[in-house]
Design a protein around this motif. Structure first.
Motif, mmCIF file in Angstrom:
data_model
loop_
_atom_site.group_PDB
_atom_site.id
_atom_site.type_symbol
_atom_site.label_atom_id
_atom_site.label_comp_id
_atom_site.label_asym_id
_atom_site.label_seq_id
_atom_site.Cartn_x
_atom_site.Cartn_y
_atom_site.Cartn_z
ATOM 1 N N ASP A 1 0.833 -1.215 0.000
ATOM 2 C CA ASP A 1 0.000 0.000 0.000
ATOM 3 C C ASP A 1 0.859 1.252 0.000
ATOM 4 N N SER A 2 1.910 1.202 0.854
ATOM 5 C CA SER A 2 2.814 2.362 0.899
ATOM 6 C C SER A 2 3.497 2.565 -0.443
ATOM 7 N N CYS A 3 3.941 1.475 -1.037
ATOM 8 C CA CYS A 3 4.608 1.566 -2.354
ATOM 9 C C CYS A 3 3.654 2.128 -3.410
ATOM 10 N N ALA A 4 2.402 1.692 -3.390
ATOM 11 C CA ALA A 4 1.434 2.165 -4.372
ATOM 12 C C ALA A 4 1.168 3.652 -4.197
ATOM 13 N N ASP A 5 1.032 4.107 -2.931
ATOM 14 C CA ASP A 5 0.819 5.536 -2.681
ATOM 15 C C ASP A 5 1.997 6.368 -3.144
ATOM 16 N N ALA A 6 3.224 5.855 -2.903
ATOM 17 C CA ALA A 6 4.421 6.607 -3.326
ATOM 18 C C ALA A 6 4.503 6.707 -4.839
ATOM 19 N N SER B 1 1.996 6.663 -6.938
ATOM 20 C CA SER B 1 0.947 7.579 -7.402
ATOM 21 C C SER B 1 1.378 9.032 -7.247
ATOM 22 N N LYS B 2 1.966 9.377 -6.119
ATOM 23 C CA LYS B 2 2.445 10.751 -5.900
ATOM 24 C C LYS B 2 3.558 11.102 -6.888
ATOM 25 N N LYS C 1 -1.625 -3.031 -5.167
ATOM 26 C CA LYS C 1 -2.621 -3.326 -4.154
ATOM 27 C C LYS C 1 -3.461 -4.529 -4.556
#
Length: 596
Positions: A181-186, A188-189, A240
């Motif tokens: 999840d953290s990797c996906a958020d990073a 995306s940003k 995710k």
């Protein structure tokens, strides 16, 4: 029994060079068989081996038996303080020391030999090196691990372990999910920021440089201001979603595995029932095997000292009675056969005149003999018909046998009294053959051997005799003074009376031994001659004489045996004895001059 030892058998008695205990030897009593009982043997303890010889002088001819002590079991007897047993598999030695101290000395010496001679002992490891100890330890550890592995755990325990592993794996998946999840958020940003920068640069380069894709260097070469943008699909991986799929797949595997385990548990219940049945069958078979082995051991050692008479005998009262009765039956058959084959050898026995037997002796037992004679003449001739203490146990024709039940410290001491009438013989003749040791074995079938220890006078001797063994009863011996007396009449109407009394005494030349149990006796045979007048002037013949016999016996068997057995044997044997003896006297006196 004397005890000799060539070593003290202490812990210090070890050879410093070989590390082995030194030789230990001495005299012990060893149980041979139920016929010969305890016999002294020279026993030697050497090199982890116990050997025995008939005597110390016969060692050069070789031992008569030996036991390896590596697996021997030494058992001190529970009740006999001098006895200890040594067993190796089915072989058992029953041994007796002189006293409890010597027994302890022997046991400690044997245990010392076992400890210092067996594998794994300190001496053994010093002798074979430390590598043997390491190898043995490694082998033991390996065997233990293998055994534990083979034994395994129950499926329910395995299921509990799988539950634990599933919880751990779920936590790990949750951690990975957070990471994904953290990797996906990073990502995306990063895509959002990169898209903004690229739009700004495009506007700037298009306005300032028509050929905005290149920068002209001083040397005239061109260089791209920005690398071309990456394809948008590179950053389009759905981490995710992949993580959710991984978690679902893992959960499905675990679910399937749990389902399989549930099926295995159900199958385990079915197999467990079958296993329980097999284990029950095995238990019954093992019990039957142990019982068979126990019976086999009893049979192989039946007749050992533990089955002898005594309050702690392993044989019960009924078995004791049956064994004694069977042994007596065998003796009767042997005696009948011997009597049918026996040819009596005529013996010329010189009978001193009656006056010689009426004289009171001067030997050291003379006073005791006179006391016994007077007691028997006073009490033994009393009529017991109306005495409630005396029970009539046998009545056969003219013979009656009475018994009075007496016990002391659990030992049967029943006095017996028998009355009998025999035609054609005199009291003198009956008492003579009862007393004369020269003809004793002609009519007495219970004696194994006897000898005259001392002749006190013409009418008194000291006799030692051993009686035949009737297993499981111990063998008995008796040392007694036997005296024959003619009782002087106090008036002319008194019948001619003779008496033989036998009573136990002590003598230095016949001391008690371990081989036999010393019995004590006080026996008397009183014989009165009754003469009926002959017809006319005829001389008195044997048809005119009748001997009235009174026989009394007080016997202390000297050891324990079931009361019912002793009383049954006495009831059986005393009438047989009287019949056998009186028949012998009639046979010996038939056709001979009458001896008054």
């Amino acid at each position: 029994m004397s005890e000799k030892s060539s070593s003290s058998g202490s812990d210090e008695d070890v050879d410093p060079e070989s590390g082995q205990p030194v030789e230990f030897g001495g005299v012990l009593s060893k149980w041979t068989n139920y016929i010969h009982g305890w016999q002294d043997r020279w026993v030697v303890l050497k090199n982890n081996t116990l050997s025995y010889y008939k005597s110390e002088d016969e060692r050069e001819y070789g031992c008569r038996g030996s036991l390896c002590l590596s697996k021997a079991v030494i058992t001190p007897h529970e009740f006999d303080e001098c006895r200890f047993d040594i067993s190796v598999n089915d072989s058992v030695w029953y041994l007796r020391a002189e006293d409890p101290e010597h027994r302890l000395q022997w046991i400690e010496s044997i245990e010392l030999h076992k400890a210092e001679s067996g594998y794994g002992s300190e001496t053994s490891l010093r002798r074979h090196g430390s590598m043997l100890s390491l190898t043995s330890a490694a082998s033991a550890l390996s065997a233990t691990s293998t055994s534990s592995f083979k034994k395994g755990h129950r499926l329910r325990e395995k299921l509990a372990e799988m539950e634990t592993f599933r919880d751990i794996l779920c936590r790990q998946v949750d951690t990975l999910q957070k990471y994904f999840d953290s990797c996906a958020d990073a990502v995306s940003k990063d895509e959002f920021q990169r898209d903004g920068v690229e739009e700004y640069e495009d506007d700037f380069l298009t306005t300032a440089r028509p050929d905005g894709e290149y920068n002209h260097n001083n040397n005239g070469s061109k260089e791209k201001l920005f690398p071309p943008a990456s394809p948008k699909g590179m950053n389009g991986i759905d981490f995710k979603g992949e993580a959710i799929t991984f978690k679902a797949t893992t959960a499905g595997i675990l679910s399937t595995l749990s389902h399989c385990i549930e099926l295995m548990v159900k199958r385990e219940d079915s197999w467990q029932k079958r296993l329980d049945k097999e284990l029950e069958k095995r238990r019954r078979i093992e019990d039957a095997y142990k019982s068979a082995i126990s019976e086999l051991k009893k049979k192989s050692h039946y007749g050992g000292p533990d089955y002898e008479e005594g309050p702690n005998s392993l044989i019960n009262e009924d078995e004791f009675f049956d064994a004694v009765e069977a042994a007596l039956d065998r003796q009767d058959k042997i005696e009948e056969q011997c009597q049918s084959e026996k040819v009596r050898i005529p013996r010329l026995t010189l009978v001193p005149p009656g006056d010689a037997y009426s004289i009171i002796g001067t030997h050291r037992f003379a006073t005791k003999v006179e006391e016994m004679v007077q007691n028997h003449m006073t009490y033994s001739l009393q009529d017991v018909g109306g005495d409630a203490n005396w029970q009539l146990v046998i009545e056969e024709g003219e013979m009656k046998v009475y018994r009075r039940e007496v016990e002391e410290n659990g030992i049967v001491l029943d006095p017996l009294k028998a009355t009998h009438s025999v035609k054609g013989v005199t009291g003198h003749e009956v008492c003579h053959y009862f007393w004369d040791t020269a003809v004793r074995l002609d009519w007495e079938t219970t004696i194994e051997n006897f000898n005259v220890v001392e002749t006190l006078s013409d009418n008194a001797v000291i006799v030692y005799q051993t009686h035949k063994r009737v297993w499981p009863a111990s063998q008995r011996d008796v040392l007694y003074l036997s005296a024959i007396r003619k009782i002087l009449a106090t008036n002319e109407n008194d019948p001619d009376t003779w008496l033989v009394c036998n009573f136990s005494v002590d003598h230095d030349n016949a001391l008690p031994t371990n081989r036999c149990v010393r019995a004590k006796i006080n026996v008397a045979m009183i014989c009165q001659t009754l003469v009926s007048p002959p017809e006319g002037d005829k001389e008195i013949s044997r048809d005119n004489i009748l001997c009235k016999i009174t026989y009394v016996a007080n016997v202390n068997p000297g050891g324990w045996a079931p009361a019912s057995v002793l009383r049954a044997v006495a009831k059986r044997e005393y009438p047989k004895f009287l019949k056998r003896f009186t028949s012998y006297v009639q046979e010996k006196t038939s056709g001979k001059p009458i001896l008054f």
